[in-house]
Design an enzyme around this catalytic site. Structure first.
Site: not given
Length: 529
Positions: A206, A421
């Site tokens: 985040e 990924h």
């Protein structure tokens, strides 16, 4: 020390060289004639063999033993050999080499040589029963059986290699499961570190989305591989990671503040801000710095393991990589070198199904990675990478074998990359979102271990709430502190490579400083000039 070279030269006989310089045995045609030379005519040997050269710089007894056991030419010629050794003894009575091959304990004929005692490659085949085409033949590298049927080896086995598992999806041990017992202290710590890693991934992810750091890679879905393998190792074991093993560092004592310092690239970052975020490294924790280039750490790990072997250290090396890394040449070169040199290294492959957006079906046709170990002569096992107890048991057993037997071990950990990924990737573009969510929930390794420790009475809902709350607070505090620490100075871009910076680097630094002064608005204001 003299070097012994024994050469069978049919039909003329045996030549034995006792050389004073070890480099003189590079070629039988260039042997120094200043050394002792003896020759004795022998009966013409059978057609089963034409020539043998056994060179042994320090173990001539093993060389003669190989000659006898493989070609059986010395058995009928024991009197001739005794005469030969006697002649050599009279010429060099103090030779320690002669004591080995001609002493009363010269009972080496017919013994089976140990592995790697000789590097002799046979010139002609010797059939086990003396009849060509029957049963088996000794090739360099071992005995091979013959068959009258033409049969090609199948490209894939009829049944896939089994996967070792201890806990089912509900966190209960499978019936008759064999695993290394884990104490309450270790089990609870494994779980708390897995929760910490999971929480750290969510918060740093985040933070990147908020523009506070430039890049991030998560380990979501692979927490058990990280933490359980680290718990099974010892501090002296060297770790060569890829970029999805921060849990190993976490287990070894790397603090949340140290993680934050590296991701923000501030003055306290051990890499001095020169690396991308998540490229951690710690000398004091024996954790080599992460490199983005795929699979380059694998041959480095094998070299380090070979050095531990040479130094007779009671430790091993562990290297981590993904399924995509096994498609690189570095993997194949490294595992073959480790097998041949018998290096104490543990290869842990995180087979999570995807090399960024490339599925395993587009990478190889073999049964995963585990079969490659057998192809290279490396003991291997396939493990449920979402089962912390299975990972802990397999890595601990692998460590015992790697150090005790001085051999490499390959572990294929089957798992699933439940996150993207990296922050530069959107995996929903190449795989279904519901598939990702199913692995996040139904196959979550953290939840599975929690169910097991709860069933043992070692964990509670209160402990869970307290743990997650505390970890979150610590991480947010670490991020706030890391953001306020100034960046490394510009001069650090040009140091730590040369003892005295060359003229071209000094010129580049001067040009950079002038450019920053001319266009200050184009450069971060928190970087000391």
């Amino acid at each position: 020390m003299l070097t012994c070279a024994v050469i069978l030269l049919p039909p003329k006989g045996i030549a034995v060289f006792f050389l004073r310089h070890p480099l003189a045995v590079q070629s039988p045609l260039s042997l120094s004639l200043s050394s002792f030379f003896f020759s004795l005519s022998l009966p013409r040997p059978s057609s089963r063999a034409s020539a043998l050269m056994a060179l042994c710089r320090r173990r001539p007894r093993a060389a003669l033993k190989h000659a006898a056991s493989q070609f059986e030419l010395l058995k009928p010629s024991r009197p001739a050999l005794s005469s030969l050794i006697g002649a050599a003894r009279s010429a060099a009575p103090s030779s320690s080499v002669l004591k080995l091959i001609g002493g009363p304990r010269a009972d080496w004929v017919g013994r089976t040589p140990r592995r790697f005692e000789s590097t002799v490659a046979e010139k002609l085949p010797r059939f086990t029963n003396g009849v060509a085409g029957n049963l088996a033949m000794d090739f360099p590298g071992g005995k091979v059986a013959f068959t009258p049927e033409m049969s090609f080896i199948s490209e894939s086995p009829e049944e896939r290699a089994h996967c070792y598992r201890v806990l089912d999806e509900d966190g209960q041990p499978l019936a008759h499961s064999s695993f290394i017992q884990v104490s309450k202290e270790v089990a609870v710590r494994m779980y708390t570190e897995m929760v910490t890693l999971q929480t750290m991934d969510n918060i740093f992810y985040e933070a990147q989305r908020q523009g506070r750091i430039s890049f991030y890679v998560t380990s979501i879905g692979e927490e058990a591989i990280n933490i359980a393998s680290a718990a099974a190792l010892r501090f002296d074991d060297l770790v060569f990671p890829q970029y999805r093993e921060p849990g190993v560092l976490l287990w070894r004592g790397f603090t949340l503040q140290e993680f934050a310092n590296q991701c923000f690239g501030n003055r306290d970052d051990y890499g001095k801000g020169r690396q991308m975020p998540i490229h951690y490294g710690s000398n004091k924790l024996n954790y080599f710095t992460v490199s983005s280039t795929i699979a380059t750490q694998i041959p480095h790990a094998v070299g380090a393991a070979y050095s531990l072997k040479m130094d007779k250290k009671d430790a091993c090396v562990v290297t981590y990589f993904g399924d995509g890394g096994t498609s690189e040449g570095d993997f194949h070169a490294a595992i073959n070198f480790a097998a041949v040199r018998e290096a104490p290294v543990i290869f842990i492959c995180r087979n999570n199904g995807w090399a960024i957006s490339t599925p395993t079906s587009d990478q190889f046709r073999s049964d995963g990675i585990v079969v490659r170990g057998q192809a290279y002569g490396v003991r291997s096992i396939r493990v449920d990478g979402n089962d912390a107890l299975a990972m802990y048991s397999s890595v601990q057993a692998a460590r015992v074998m790697a150090i005790g037997e001085q051999r490499p071990i390959l572990i294929e950990a089957l798992t699933y990359r439940a996150g993207h990924h990296s922050t530069s990737d959107d995996s929903t573009k190449y795989r279904p979102a519901n598939e990702i969510e199913w692995w996040r929930t139904a196959r979550d390794p953290v939840s599975r271990l929690r169910k097991w420790i709860e069933s043992n009475g070692w964990w509670s809902e209160e402990a869970e709430s307290e743990l997650r709350s505390n970890v979150r607070k610590q991480l947010l505090h670490a991020i706030q502190v890391a953001e306020k620490v100034e960046k490394p100075p510009i001069s650090d871009l040009f140091t730590d490579v040369y003892d005295v910076p060359p003229s071209n680097l000094r010129e580049q630094e001067m040009v950079l400083r002038e450019t920053i002064k001319r266009y200050p608005q184009e450069y971060p204001g928190d970087v000391p000039v």
